[in-house]
Write a protein that holds these residues in place. Sequence first.
Motif, PDB file in Angstrom:
ATOM      1  N   ASP A 132       0.837  -1.191   0.000  1.00 41.97           N
ATOM      2  CA  ASP A 132       0.000   0.000   0.000  1.00 41.97           C
ATOM      3  C   ASP A 132       0.875   1.246   0.000  1.00 41.97           C
ATOM      4  O   ASP A 132       2.099   1.181   0.156  1.00 41.97           O
ATOM      5  CB  ASP A 132      -0.915   0.002   1.236  1.00 41.97           C
ATOM      6  CG  ASP A 132      -0.108  -0.059   2.524  1.00 41.97           C
ATOM      7  OD1 ASP A 132       0.241   1.002   3.066  1.00 41.97           O
ATOM      8  OD2 ASP A 132       0.202  -1.182   2.980  1.00 41.97           O
ATOM      9  N   ALA A 133       0.228   2.399  -0.173  1.00 44.49           N
ATOM     10  CA  ALA A 133       0.969   3.659  -0.270  1.00 44.49           C
ATOM     11  C   ALA A 133       1.383   4.205   1.088  1.00 44.49           C
ATOM     12  O   ALA A 133       2.231   5.094   1.154  1.00 44.49           O
ATOM     13  CB  ALA A 133       0.118   4.705  -0.999  1.00 44.49           C
ATOM     14  N   THR A 134       0.822   3.687   2.178  1.00 44.14           N
ATOM     15  CA  THR A 134       1.136   4.199   3.513  1.00 44.14           C
ATOM     16  C   THR A 134       2.369   3.534   4.099  1.00 44.14           C
ATOM     17  O   THR A 134       3.293   4.204   4.555  1.00 44.14           O
ATOM     18  CB  THR A 134      -0.055   3.997   4.456  1.00 44.14           C
ATOM     19  OG1 THR A 134      -1.210   4.638   3.913  1.00 44.14           O
ATOM     20  CG2 THR A 134       0.242   4.582   5.830  1.00 44.14           C
ATOM     21  N   GLY A 162      -7.128  -0.443  10.400  1.00 46.67           N
ATOM     22  CA  GLY A 162      -8.477  -0.203   9.894  1.00 46.67           C
ATOM     23  C   GLY A 162      -8.524   0.552   8.582  1.00 46.67           C
ATOM     24  O   GLY A 162      -7.533   0.707   7.865  1.00 46.67           O
ATOM     25  N   GLU A 163      -9.742   1.034   8.254  1.00 46.40           N
ATOM     26  CA  GLU A 163     -10.003   1.760   7.017  1.00 46.40           C
ATOM     27  C   GLU A 163      -9.474   0.951   5.827  1.00 46.40           C
ATOM     28  O   GLU A 163      -9.869  -0.184   5.629  1.00 46.40           O
ATOM     29  CB  GLU A 163      -9.386   3.163   7.085  1.00 46.40           C
ATOM     30  CG  GLU A 163     -10.058   4.052   8.134  1.00 46.40           C
ATOM     31  CD  GLU A 163      -9.360   5.379   8.338  1.00 46.40           C
ATOM     32  OE1 GLU A 163      -8.186   5.522   7.956  1.00 46.40           O
ATOM     33  OE2 GLU A 163     -10.001   6.279   8.912  1.00 46.40           O
ATOM     34  N   GLY A 174      -5.955  -5.499   8.452  1.00 45.40           N
ATOM     35  CA  GLY A 174      -4.963  -6.567   8.479  1.00 45.40           C
ATOM     36  C   GLY A 174      -3.557  -6.079   8.732  1.00 45.40           C
ATOM     37  O   GLY A 174      -2.637  -6.890   8.876  1.00 45.40           O
ATOM     38  N   HIS A 175      -3.374  -4.772   8.818  1.00 42.83           N
ATOM     39  CA  HIS A 175      -2.060  -4.198   9.130  1.00 42.83           C
ATOM     40  C   HIS A 175      -1.986  -4.034  10.651  1.00 42.83           C
ATOM     41  O   HIS A 175      -2.535  -3.082  11.205  1.00 42.83           O
ATOM     42  CB  HIS A 175      -1.867  -2.852   8.441  1.00 42.83           C
ATOM     43  CG  HIS A 175      -1.763  -2.940   6.950  1.00 42.83           C
ATOM     44  ND1 HIS A 175      -2.635  -3.661   6.172  1.00 42.83           N
ATOM     45  CD2 HIS A 175      -0.874  -2.390   6.081  1.00 42.83           C
ATOM     46  CE1 HIS A 175      -2.297  -3.548   4.894  1.00 42.83           C
ATOM     47  NE2 HIS A 175      -1.227  -2.792   4.816  1.00 42.83           N
ATOM     48  N   HIS A 176      -1.306  -4.946  11.316  1.00 43.93           N
ATOM     49  CA  HIS A 176      -1.247  -4.929  12.770  1.00 43.93           C
ATOM     50  C   HIS A 176       0.066  -4.349  13.285  1.00 43.93           C
ATOM     51  O   HIS A 176       0.071  -3.363  14.015  1.00 43.93           O
ATOM     52  CB  HIS A 176      -1.422  -6.356  13.319  1.00 43.93           C
ATOM     53  CG  HIS A 176      -2.681  -7.028  12.875  1.00 43.93           C
ATOM     54  ND1 HIS A 176      -3.894  -6.830  13.496  1.00 43.93           N
ATOM     55  CD2 HIS A 176      -2.916  -7.899  11.869  1.00 43.93           C
ATOM     56  CE1 HIS A 176      -4.825  -7.554  12.896  1.00 43.93           C
ATOM     57  NE2 HIS A 176      -4.259  -8.204  11.899  1.00 43.93           N
ATOM     58  N   CYS A 177       1.168  -4.975  12.897  1.00 45.16           N
ATOM     59  CA  CYS A 177       2.471  -4.544  13.409  1.00 45.16           C
ATOM     60  C   CYS A 177       3.514  -4.647  12.297  1.00 45.16           C
ATOM     61  O   CYS A 177       4.206  -5.664  12.172  1.00 45.16           O
ATOM     62  CB  CYS A 177       2.865  -5.411  14.609  1.00 45.16           C
ATOM     63  SG  CYS A 177       4.236  -4.738  15.574  1.00 45.16           S
ATOM     64  N   GLY A 182      -7.509   3.905  12.257  1.00 49.22           N
ATOM     65  CA  GLY A 182      -7.541   5.149  11.501  1.00 49.22           C
ATOM     66  C   GLY A 182      -6.175   5.738  11.284  1.00 49.22           C
ATOM     67  O   GLY A 182      -5.465   6.052  12.224  1.00 49.22           O
ATOM     68  N   LEU A 183      -5.762   5.834  10.009  1.00 50.31           N
ATOM     69  CA  LEU A 183      -4.489   6.477   9.691  1.00 50.31           C
ATOM     70  C   LEU A 183      -4.576   7.227   8.372  1.00 50.31           C
ATOM     71  O   LEU A 183      -4.133   8.371   8.271  1.00 50.31           O
ATOM     72  CB  LEU A 183      -3.370   5.429   9.627  1.00 50.31           C
ATOM     73  CG  LEU A 183      -1.966   5.958   9.335  1.00 50.31           C
ATOM     74  CD1 LEU A 183      -1.551   6.940  10.424  1.00 50.31           C
ATOM     75  CD2 LEU A 183      -0.959   4.821   9.244  1.00 50.31           C
TER      76      LEU A 183
END
Length: 308
Positions: free
Chosen positions: A163-165, A219-220, A224-227, A277-278
């Motif tokens: 992803d882009a983040t 989220g959002e 599935g992105h936890h750590c 939320g990010l």
Amino acid sequence: GEPYFAIYNMAVNCCSTTTQFEDAATRQFEHVARVSSPSWARIGKRTGEQNVFSVESVWNQRDLVKKQKRHFKRSNVLSFRLPSNERGKIDYKLWQTPCPTELSNFGMVSVSPSQKFLAVLKNESDGANGGDKKQYLEIWQSDCLIHCVKLCDSKKHGTVYDDATFGVLEWSTAEDQLLFIAERHRPKAISYFDKNADTTSGDGDHVRGAEHLFYEDWGELLTGHHCPVPVVFSLDTQQCQAINDISHDLSVGQAIWGPNGEGLVFVGWDNKPRRLGLIYCSNRKSAVYYWNFKDSTLGIPVLYIYGG
């Protein structure tokens, strides 16, 4: 809110029936969905040609029929001639290939500093119904594939982020290593009542009774992105090494190689007091960190970032 209902009512009134309105809205949405957006681009000078550059870009577009995102590549050639005086205009020409080239199972792509190698992350699924997700790292040279490594096939890390983040795919200066961000490895959860579970391996890579534990994610669009943790892939050994010594209280992203490849510079988002939320809530506390490979230490944050 009320403005949205007002717009909806105005649209309905413009059509004689609700069906006509839905058909018109569907056609409009299909038209908007055809608009593609860029996800990667590279500009390189063509060898032996002055003021001539090649422009390669990867775009994505929604496919409403297949219910998936399609990726394709565009190639352009740009040439220009500088003006003879300060008031003159730059004379340039742009050539574009007639049709784009589709990229199947595309995740991320990265060109090495010397432009000799191309790294591609691919996402594939088993079965027609999108079974288990598998990821492959491909290394291309000139016109041939020299390496293809199956990721997530070890106990060193989880899913690689594209992803882009958080997602990155960065070549080292020596072009012998690749850096990416992946989910921190988590031992497999096994039920106390699963009599068929293999617990005799002795590697400690399982936890009994943890199959119903809740793990908060971002989220959002980052479900599935936890750590997230940085992972270094070596082309010589074709092995991955996750940097798990970084605090579990940080989510690592946007990482790049430090000077001389002796460390990593990355953004670390605080996991506390909450992750949720990010993307649409940028007011999460974060800082820029430096990880030193030599002594495996995390330096003091060089820059705090407070969004909002």
